[in-house]
Design a protein around this motif. Structure first.
Motif, short mmCIF file in Angstrom:
data_model
loop_
_atom_site.label_atom_id
_atom_site.label_comp_id
_atom_site.label_asym_id
_atom_site.label_seq_id
_atom_site.Cartn_x
_atom_site.Cartn_y
_atom_site.Cartn_z
N PHE A 9 0.84 -1.20 0.00
CA PHE A 9 0.00 0.00 0.00
C PHE A 9 0.87 1.25 0.00
O PHE A 9 1.90 1.31 0.68
CB PHE A 9 -0.94 0.00 1.22
N HIS A 10 0.44 2.22 -0.80
CA HIS A 10 1.15 3.50 -0.90
C HIS A 10 0.14 4.63 -0.73
O HIS A 10 -1.00 4.53 -1.19
CB HIS A 10 1.83 3.64 -2.27
N THR A 11 0.56 5.69 -0.09
CA THR A 11 -0.28 6.86 0.02
C THR A 11 -0.02 7.76 -1.18
O THR A 11 1.07 8.31 -1.33
CB THR A 11 -0.01 7.63 1.33
N LEU A 12 -1.01 7.87 -2.04
CA LEU A 12 -0.91 8.71 -3.23
C LEU A 12 -1.91 9.85 -3.07
O LEU A 12 -3.11 9.65 -3.21
CB LEU A 12 -1.23 7.91 -4.50
N GLY A 13 -1.39 11.03 -2.77
CA GLY A 13 -2.29 12.14 -2.48
C GLY A 13 -3.10 11.84 -1.24
O GLY A 13 -2.55 11.51 -0.18
N GLU A 14 -4.43 11.85 -1.39
CA GLU A 14 -5.30 11.62 -0.23
C GLU A 14 -5.75 10.17 -0.12
O GLU A 14 -6.50 9.83 0.80
CB GLU A 14 -6.53 12.53 -0.35
N LEU A 15 -5.27 9.30 -1.02
CA LEU A 15 -5.80 7.94 -1.06
C LEU A 15 -4.74 6.90 -0.70
O LEU A 15 -3.57 7.03 -1.03
CB LEU A 15 -6.34 7.62 -2.46
N ARG A 16 -5.21 5.84 -0.05
CA ARG A 16 -4.38 4.66 0.22
C ARG A 16 -4.55 3.72 -0.97
O ARG A 16 -5.63 3.19 -1.21
CB ARG A 16 -4.82 4.00 1.52
N TYR A 17 -3.47 3.53 -1.70
CA TYR A 17 -3.51 2.79 -2.96
C TYR A 17 -2.93 1.40 -2.79
O TYR A 17 -1.85 1.22 -2.24
CB TYR A 17 -2.70 3.53 -4.03
N ALA A 18 -3.65 0.39 -3.28
CA ALA A 18 -3.16 -0.98 -3.30
C ALA A 18 -2.41 -1.23 -4.60
O ALA A 18 -2.93 -0.94 -5.69
CB ALA A 18 -4.32 -1.95 -3.17
N VAL A 19 -1.21 -1.75 -4.49
CA VAL A 19 -0.39 -2.04 -5.66
C VAL A 19 0.08 -3.49 -5.57
O VAL A 19 0.71 -3.90 -4.59
CB VAL A 19 0.83 -1.09 -5.75
N ARG A 20 -0.22 -4.27 -6.58
CA ARG A 20 0.15 -5.68 -6.63
C ARG A 20 1.42 -5.83 -7.46
O ARG A 20 1.60 -5.13 -8.46
CB ARG A 20 -0.99 -6.49 -7.26
N GLU A 21 2.30 -6.72 -7.04
CA GLU A 21 3.53 -6.95 -7.79
C GLU A 21 3.79 -8.43 -7.97
O GLU A 21 3.39 -9.27 -7.15
CB GLU A 21 4.73 -6.28 -7.10
N ALA A 22 4.46 -8.76 -9.06
CA ALA A 22 4.90 -10.12 -9.33
C ALA A 22 6.15 -10.03 -10.20
O ALA A 22 6.56 -8.94 -10.61
CB ALA A 22 3.80 -10.92 -10.01
N GLY A 23 6.75 -11.18 -10.46
CA GLY A 23 7.95 -11.19 -11.30
C GLY A 23 9.20 -10.95 -10.49
O GLY A 23 9.29 -11.30 -9.32
N THR A 24 10.18 -10.31 -11.11
CA THR A 24 11.49 -10.07 -10.52
C THR A 24 11.63 -8.61 -10.11
O THR A 24 11.40 -7.72 -10.93
CB THR A 24 12.60 -10.43 -11.54
N SER A 25 12.01 -8.36 -8.86
CA SER A 25 12.07 -6.99 -8.36
C SER A 25 13.04 -6.12 -9.16
O SER A 25 12.84 -4.90 -9.26
CB SER A 25 12.45 -6.98 -6.88
N GLU A 26 14.07 -6.71 -9.73
CA GLU A 26 15.05 -5.96 -10.51
C GLU A 26 14.76 -6.01 -12.01
O GLU A 26 15.56 -5.54 -12.82
CB GLU A 26 16.47 -6.50 -10.25
N GLY A 27 13.63 -6.60 -12.38
CA GLY A 27 13.31 -6.74 -13.79
C GLY A 27 12.81 -5.46 -14.43
O GLY A 27 12.60 -4.44 -13.76
N GLU A 28 12.62 -5.53 -15.74
CA GLU A 28 12.08 -4.39 -16.48
C GLU A 28 10.65 -4.13 -16.04
O GLU A 28 9.81 -5.04 -16.11
CB GLU A 28 12.14 -4.72 -17.97
#
Length: 302
Positions: A9-28
């Motif tokens: 979760f990231h705070t973007l402006g006034e909102l708590r945003y859910a961000v999903r990730e997969a793959g390789t952290s150092e990837g493109e």
């Protein structure tokens, strides 16, 4: 690692945003932008197909848009420019600014509209743009403006209610009616991602703010979108479903005029595919995306 399981979760402006990730952290980085009603998890099958073709090459970043899934809702009107601001803030956080931080956007339906407008607004931040069954929102009719204003005012007097289904099977059935081309497993997947348990009786509520159903006074204007599309410098790939109902939103002449705005655009059609093409035929969509990337890499090496 699945997009379903890995949420930060990231705070973007006034909102708590859910961000999903997969793959390789150092990837493109590939930023995956979903459509209306969906969540970032809707790209999970496509991510698996991409990973099987290019293991460890990519970092997949899939936010839930405001008012969708695990991201906070505003419980009020969703002004379209706010999505572009959310995307800019997200890129600042997860990728960073600078000439070496341009990203590839892979975006479906409403997400494709957002991504394409952003790519014209900030061309230096988007290296490649892939739209999935998008760029097809019908032009607004000025004759509908009075009704849009009235409906918008009425909604503030009587706010829309969240849609609740009697049980999971009912949700599956409703989604299946909307997308009859999907398999039973695919429809079940969407129902579990798009709804959440409402109470002990097993009822399920939609995980999208009902304010998304309220029309804004200001509708889509194709001329304004085309002015932004003319500013896009990224290589663009449009992948459309051959059997998608979205192909009837605009006639062929209008769609050709829209695609002609982009300086560098390729279009492919996946036959036998509906609107949710990245879920229905993820392997076919992944093959087109990887071929597009490979073509770009070869051109850059010449």
């Amino acid at each position: 690692m699945s997009l379903i399981d890995n949420i930060t979760f990231h705070t973007l402006g006034e909102l708590r945003y859910a961000v999903r990730e997969a793959g390789t952290s150092e990837g493109e980085p590939l930023v995956l932008l979903h459509g209306l009603m969906d969540t970032g998890a809707g790209f999970d099958a496509l991510v698996s197909a991409m990973e099987s073709r290019a293991p460890g090459r990519y970092r997949f970043i899939a936010p839930d848009w405001r008012g969708h899934g695990d991201t906070a809702a505003t419980h009020d009107s969703y002004w379209f420019p706010a999505y572009l601001l959310d995307l800019e803030r997200l890129l600042d956080v997860v990728v960073g600014r600078g000439p070496d931080n341009a990203v590839t956007l892979v975006a479906h339906s409403m997400g494709g509209q957002i991504a394409s407008l952003y790519a014209g607004t900030r061309p230096e931040r988007v290296s490649q743009l892939i739209t999935l069954d998008s760029l097809n929102v019908p032009d607004s009719d000025p004759a509908n403006v009075p009704d849009r204003y009235r409906r918008w005012l009425d909604a503030h007097a009587n706010p829309p209610a969240t849609k609740v289904y009697d049980d999971l099977d009912t949700a599956i059935s409703r989604i299946g009616r909307r997308y009859p081309e999907l398999s039973a497993d695919q429809t079940d997947f969407l129902a579990r991602q798009w709804t959440a348990e409402e109470d002990a009786a097993g009822r399920r509520r939609m995980r999208v703010d009902p304010w998304h159903r309220v029309p804004l006074p200001y509708a889509f204007r194709a001329s304004e979108a085309m002015a932004l599309w003319a500013e896009v410098t990224a290589a663009v790939l449009c992948i459309d479903g051959g059997d998608s109902p979205a192909r009837y939103f605009c006639d062929d002449e209008e769609m050709q005029k829209r695609r002609a705005c982009f300086a560098d655009l390729e279009r492919v059609v996946v036959d036998g595919c509906g609107h949710m093409l990245h879920l229905q035929k993820p392997d076919a969509v992944a093959a087109e995306i990887c071929a597009f990337f490979d073509t770009g890499s070869q051109a850059n090496s010449v």
